[in-house]
Design a protein around this motif. Structure first.
Motif, mmCIF file in Angstrom:
data_model
loop_
_atom_site.group_PDB
_atom_site.id
_atom_site.type_symbol
_atom_site.label_atom_id
_atom_site.label_comp_id
_atom_site.label_asym_id
_atom_site.label_seq_id
_atom_site.Cartn_x
_atom_site.Cartn_y
_atom_site.Cartn_z
ATOM 1 N N THR A 131 -5.083 6.852 -9.461
ATOM 2 C CA THR A 131 -5.186 7.960 -8.510
ATOM 3 C C THR A 131 -4.797 7.406 -7.143
ATOM 4 O O THR A 131 -4.944 6.198 -6.881
ATOM 5 C CB THR A 131 -6.609 8.532 -8.421
ATOM 6 O OG1 THR A 131 -7.496 7.516 -7.912
ATOM 7 C CG2 THR A 131 -7.103 9.015 -9.779
ATOM 8 N N GLN A 132 -4.310 8.281 -6.277
ATOM 9 C CA GLN A 132 -3.933 7.797 -4.949
ATOM 10 C C GLN A 132 -5.136 7.276 -4.176
ATOM 11 O O GLN A 132 -5.036 6.291 -3.442
ATOM 12 C CB GLN A 132 -3.234 8.919 -4.172
ATOM 13 C CG GLN A 132 -1.798 9.171 -4.638
ATOM 14 C CD GLN A 132 -1.079 10.172 -3.773
ATOM 15 O OE1 GLN A 132 -1.642 11.205 -3.415
ATOM 16 N NE2 GLN A 132 0.170 9.876 -3.428
ATOM 17 N N GLY A 133 -6.280 7.927 -4.345
ATOM 18 C CA GLY A 133 -7.484 7.426 -3.699
ATOM 19 C C GLY A 133 -7.888 6.059 -4.211
ATOM 20 O O GLY A 133 -8.473 5.245 -3.483
ATOM 21 N N LEU B 10 0.829 -1.208 0.000
ATOM 22 C CA LEU B 10 0.000 0.000 0.000
ATOM 23 C C LEU B 10 0.868 1.265 0.000
ATOM 24 O O LEU B 10 0.579 2.228 -0.726
ATOM 25 C CB LEU B 10 -0.917 0.005 1.224
ATOM 26 C CG LEU B 10 -2.107 -0.971 1.183
ATOM 27 C CD1 LEU B 10 -2.753 -1.083 2.564
ATOM 28 C CD2 LEU B 10 -3.140 -0.532 0.147
ATOM 29 N N LEU B 11 1.958 1.255 0.763
ATOM 30 C CA LEU B 11 2.844 2.423 0.819
ATOM 31 C C LEU B 11 3.530 2.658 -0.525
ATOM 32 O O LEU B 11 3.630 3.807 -0.995
ATOM 33 C CB LEU B 11 3.891 2.232 1.919
ATOM 34 C CG LEU B 11 3.372 2.319 3.367
ATOM 35 C CD1 LEU B 11 4.473 1.961 4.349
ATOM 36 C CD2 LEU B 11 2.817 3.711 3.654
ATOM 37 N N ILE B 12 3.992 1.573 -1.158
ATOM 38 C CA ILE B 12 4.638 1.715 -2.469
ATOM 39 C C ILE B 12 3.643 2.235 -3.494
ATOM 40 O O ILE B 12 3.936 3.142 -4.281
ATOM 41 C CB ILE B 12 5.227 0.360 -2.925
ATOM 42 C CG1 ILE B 12 6.398 -0.036 -2.014
ATOM 43 C CG2 ILE B 12 5.701 0.435 -4.380
ATOM 44 C CD1 ILE B 12 6.905 -1.444 -2.260
ATOM 45 N N ALA B 13 2.450 1.653 -3.493
ATOM 46 C CA ALA B 13 1.424 2.066 -4.463
ATOM 47 C C ALA B 13 0.981 3.505 -4.221
ATOM 48 O O ALA B 13 0.683 4.238 -5.163
ATOM 49 C CB ALA B 13 0.227 1.123 -4.385
ATOM 50 N N TRP B 14 0.944 3.923 -2.962
ATOM 51 C CA TRP B 14 0.465 5.256 -2.602
ATOM 52 C C TRP B 14 1.526 6.326 -2.874
ATOM 53 O O TRP B 14 1.221 7.398 -3.406
ATOM 54 C CB TRP B 14 0.071 5.266 -1.123
ATOM 55 C CG TRP B 14 -0.443 6.590 -0.627
ATOM 56 C CD1 TRP B 14 0.284 7.631 -0.153
ATOM 57 C CD2 TRP B 14 -1.804 7.013 -0.574
ATOM 58 N NE1 TRP B 14 -0.527 8.681 0.208
ATOM 59 C CE2 TRP B 14 -1.825 8.323 -0.042
ATOM 60 C CE3 TRP B 14 -3.013 6.408 -0.904
ATOM 61 C CZ2 TRP B 14 -2.999 9.030 0.159
ATOM 62 C CZ3 TRP B 14 -4.180 7.117 -0.696
ATOM 63 C CH2 TRP B 14 -4.177 8.414 -0.180
ATOM 64 N N LEU B 15 2.795 6.025 -2.533
ATOM 65 C CA LEU B 15 3.847 7.044 -2.586
ATOM 66 C C LEU B 15 4.727 6.944 -3.829
ATOM 67 O O LEU B 15 5.028 7.960 -4.461
ATOM 68 C CB LEU B 15 4.727 6.949 -1.331
ATOM 69 C CG LEU B 15 4.006 7.155 0.008
ATOM 70 C CD1 LEU B 15 4.956 6.896 1.163
ATOM 71 C CD2 LEU B 15 3.418 8.556 0.092
ATOM 72 N N ALA B 16 5.160 5.709 -4.171
ATOM 73 C CA ALA B 16 6.160 5.561 -5.230
ATOM 74 C C ALA B 16 5.558 5.515 -6.628
ATOM 75 O O ALA B 16 6.140 6.047 -7.582
ATOM 76 C CB ALA B 16 6.994 4.302 -4.987
ATOM 77 N N ALA B 17 4.397 4.866 -6.780
ATOM 78 C CA ALA B 17 3.819 4.695 -8.121
ATOM 79 C C ALA B 17 3.607 6.021 -8.838
ATOM 80 O O ALA B 17 4.013 6.165 -10.004
ATOM 81 C CB ALA B 17 2.518 3.904 -8.036
ATOM 82 N N PRO B 18 3.008 7.033 -8.214
ATOM 83 C CA PRO B 18 2.826 8.307 -8.934
ATOM 84 C C PRO B 18 4.135 9.085 -9.078
ATOM 85 O O PRO B 18 4.324 9.808 -10.058
ATOM 86 C CB PRO B 18 1.830 9.067 -8.058
ATOM 87 C CG PRO B 18 2.013 8.504 -6.682
ATOM 88 C CD PRO B 18 2.349 7.063 -6.887
ATOM 89 N N THR B 19 5.049 8.920 -8.126
ATOM 90 C CA THR B 19 6.315 9.664 -8.164
ATOM 91 C C THR B 19 7.231 9.180 -9.271
ATOM 92 O O THR B 19 7.817 9.969 -10.022
ATOM 93 C CB THR B 19 7.040 9.549 -6.809
ATOM 94 O OG1 THR B 19 6.169 9.988 -5.773
ATOM 95 C CG2 THR B 19 8.308 10.393 -6.805
ATOM 96 N N LEU B 20 7.348 7.851 -9.397
ATOM 97 C CA LEU B 20 8.265 7.274 -10.382
ATOM 98 C C LEU B 20 7.601 7.060 -11.736
ATOM 99 O O LEU B 20 8.290 6.758 -12.708
ATOM 100 C CB LEU B 20 8.825 5.951 -9.854
ATOM 101 C CG LEU B 20 9.685 6.080 -8.581
ATOM 102 C CD1 LEU B 20 10.133 4.706 -8.104
ATOM 103 C CD2 LEU B 20 10.899 6.965 -8.840
ATOM 104 N N GLY B 21 6.303 7.148 -11.784
ATOM 105 C CA GLY B 21 5.621 7.142 -13.072
ATOM 106 C C GLY B 21 5.331 5.790 -13.676
ATOM 107 O O GLY B 21 5.052 5.704 -14.873
ATOM 108 N N PHE B 22 5.368 4.695 -12.876
ATOM 109 C CA PHE B 22 5.038 3.406 -13.485
ATOM 110 C C PHE B 22 3.556 3.066 -13.341
ATOM 111 O O PHE B 22 3.107 2.028 -13.802
ATOM 112 C CB PHE B 22 5.908 2.273 -12.918
ATOM 113 C CG PHE B 22 5.802 2.052 -11.428
ATOM 114 C CD1 PHE B 22 4.724 1.385 -10.876
ATOM 115 C CD2 PHE B 22 6.806 2.495 -10.577
ATOM 116 C CE1 PHE B 22 4.634 1.164 -9.512
ATOM 117 C CE2 PHE B 22 6.736 2.273 -9.218
ATOM 118 C CZ PHE B 22 5.642 1.602 -8.676
ATOM 119 N N ALA B 23 2.785 3.929 -12.688
ATOM 120 C CA ALA B 23 1.347 3.687 -12.562
ATOM 121 C C ALA B 23 0.652 3.975 -13.892
ATOM 122 O O ALA B 23 1.090 4.830 -14.665
ATOM 123 C CB ALA B 23 0.768 4.581 -11.465
ATOM 124 N N PRO B 24 -0.426 3.266 -14.197
ATOM 125 C CA PRO B 24 -1.180 3.518 -15.438
ATOM 126 C C PRO B 24 -1.873 4.880 -15.402
ATOM 127 O O PRO B 24 -1.964 5.528 -14.354
ATOM 128 C CB PRO B 24 -2.193 2.370 -15.466
ATOM 129 C CG PRO B 24 -2.325 1.930 -14.049
ATOM 130 C CD PRO B 24 -0.991 2.150 -13.412
#
Length: 519
Positions: free
Chosen positions: A54-56, A36-50
């Protein structure tokens, strides 16, 4: 960094369970927090999220995991263990034990019949852990050690999972890669038959491994080889013919029925003399009515599963379209829902079969509910484990972490990619606990890579995803949690994982070699 963070939850789970030897429910919960922490903090920062991230949405992915874990996985686990506890309450488990031991005193044959034959049949009918929970519980009732019962049940519940739950994994895979989103019967048969071919060596090797784990005496090696060739060969022929000409619904079911008949025939012809003379003298004949009463729980379970499944289309269609709850989560696209059929799920079939069978065996309605309540109470750690693991899978998928892992493997392997396709399928099953989910995650990826590599037969690579996924099932934390619950081994998930890991690695390597050299 993207790859490292994406794979971190999987590595952390391994370290906690194998290295630190932390209890399964604690390992799963801590891994969920890290995910949850990686998905919440790192995914949007490093740009590998689709793009849709959204964080929510991470929290809604967690909610999705809770829903998926409860409906139907936990319900099925609960009812599978409830069925065994009802047999203990009625005392009819003793008749079942006597029937197995009266067939032969050869422990290898008894174990093979239970986990490969009966377990494969349960997987083909219901899936979702029933093939681990019920055979493992019966083995313990027959006097086998819990750790051994869990291990052989997990190993056996590998090959059949490709066609588990009446062929759902392969049918889902075929639909995922179909241009229209709905595969033709011919396409389903093509993929199904290729899965059987890719798994063909393992259909013979897995029975041999089970027999050897049961009795490793050197003088039994030749017997183990011959019995494995006999049972595995029959399973292979029946499954291939079913897959080639009937589709994905029946290979595991009819292949397991054929295996059961083959094992019984072998026992009658070659192992009947192994019964101890003193046990024969003490045996009381079991009448047909007594046998039917003892098997009534499992008999009704199989009956309800068959008539509610795709093999009986009118009933199946009615159940699937009535009393279905649809939940639209904010992370879903318009028109997509989490759905759960209250009268079409395997958990209800397990409950009905157990309840009716229990009453036939003389257990009162009040006592049946007492047994159910006791079963629920004893599953508290399993509930935490399963909910955490399924939520990990949902969050990793939503945040794009599983896609990063798969893409990294594609880039790293190049022309040798076919060798690693089963590994990708196995990773999908390890993370999600489901062959079907692995096919949803990576089915289109395999088809796209096959196109990029100008592969002559794309369906060969597509099929390899589910072939590898069956190997990942052996060490899926969700399957291991089911095994620990069935064998009353709370907190021993890491111990079982350590014992099962070498077999899963060998399985995946052999599947990769088969895909690579037979293409």
């Amino acid at each position: 960094m993207n790859i490292l963070l994406s794979v971190f939850p999987i590595l952390l789970l391994f370290v906690l369970m194998l290295g630190v030897k932390m209890a399964g429910h604690k390992s799963a919960f801590l891994t969920l927090v890290a995910t949850l922490l990686i998905a919440w903090l790192a995914a949007p920062t490093l740009g590998f999220a689709p793009e849709s991230y959204t964080q929510g949405g991470v929290l809604w992915a967690f909610v999705e995991g809770i829903l998926k874990a409860t409906f139907p996985i936990l319900i099925i686990i609960l009812m599978a263990i409830y069925s065994y506890n009802t047999l203990l309450e009625s005392g009819e488990i003793e008749i079942i034990k006597k029937q197995f031991t009266s067939l032969t005193n050869d422990r290898g044959i008894i174990v093979l019949l239970l986990v490969w034959g009966f377990g494969g049949l349960l997987e083909g009918m219901a899936g979702f852990g029933t093939a681990v929970a019920i055979p493992a519980a019966i083995l313990i009732g027959l006097g086998f050690k819990p750790g051994f019962s869990a291990l052989v049940s997990l190993i056996a519940n590998s090959v059949p999972t490709g066609f588990g739950a009446v062929g759902v994994p392969v049918i889902t895979l075929a639909n995922e890669v179909a241009p229209t989103g709905s595969a033709t019967p011919e396409a389903i048969c093509d993929i199904a038959s290729k899965v059987v071919i890719q798994l063909s060596p393992l259909m013979i090797l897995i029975p041999f491994v089970i027999l050897t784990l049961t009795d490793s005496a050197p003088k039994k090696v030749l017997k183990h080889i011959l019995l494995s060739l006999w049972v595995g060969g029959i399973s292979l022929v029946v499954q291939y013919l079913c897959a080639k000409y009937l589709g994905a619904e029946t290979p595991a079911i009819l292949g397991s029925v054929a295996a059961i008949l083959a094992i019984v025939l072998y026992a009658r012809l070659f192992a009947g003399g192994e019964k101890a003379a003193e046990s024969l003298a003490d045996e009381e004949p079991i009448t047909l009515s007594r046998a039917l009463r003892a098997w009534s729980v499992y008999g009704f379970i199989l009956f309800f599963i068959v008539i509610s499944g795709p093999l009986v289309k009118p009933i199946n269609e009615f159940l699937r379209t009535h009393l279905v709850s649809h939940v639209h989560l904010p992370i879903y696209a318009e028109g997509k829902y989490f759905s759960f059929g209250w009268i079409s799920n395997a958990g209800l079939m397990l409950f009905l079969g157990t309840f009716i069978g229990g009453m036939i065996q003389g257990v009162s309605v009040k006592k049946l509910f007492v047994v159910l309540a006791r079963t629920v109470k004893n599953l508290n750690k399993t509930v935490i484990t399963i909910m955490s693991l399924v939520s990990i899978a949902s969050v990793m998928n939503y945040a794009g972490m599983i896609g990063v892992i798969a893409s990294a493997l594609v880039s790293a392997t190049g022309a040798y990619y076919p060798l690693f396709v089963p590994l990708i399928g196995a990773i999908g099953t390890f993370v999600t606990g489901s062959d079907t989910s692995s096919n949803i995650l990576f089915g289109k990826l395999q088809a796209n890579v096959a196109s990029q590599l100008s592969y002559p037969d794309p369906n060969w690579l597509v099929s390899a995803n589910t072939s590898g996924a069956t190997g990942g099932k052996i060490i899926s934390p969700q399957s291991i949690a089911i095994a620990t619950a069935s064998c009353n081994m709370p907190g021993k998930d890491g111990e079982i994982l350590r014992s099962a890991l070498p077999y899963a690695i060998g399985y995946i390597i052999l599947a990769g070699l088969m895909v690579y050299f037979a293409c």
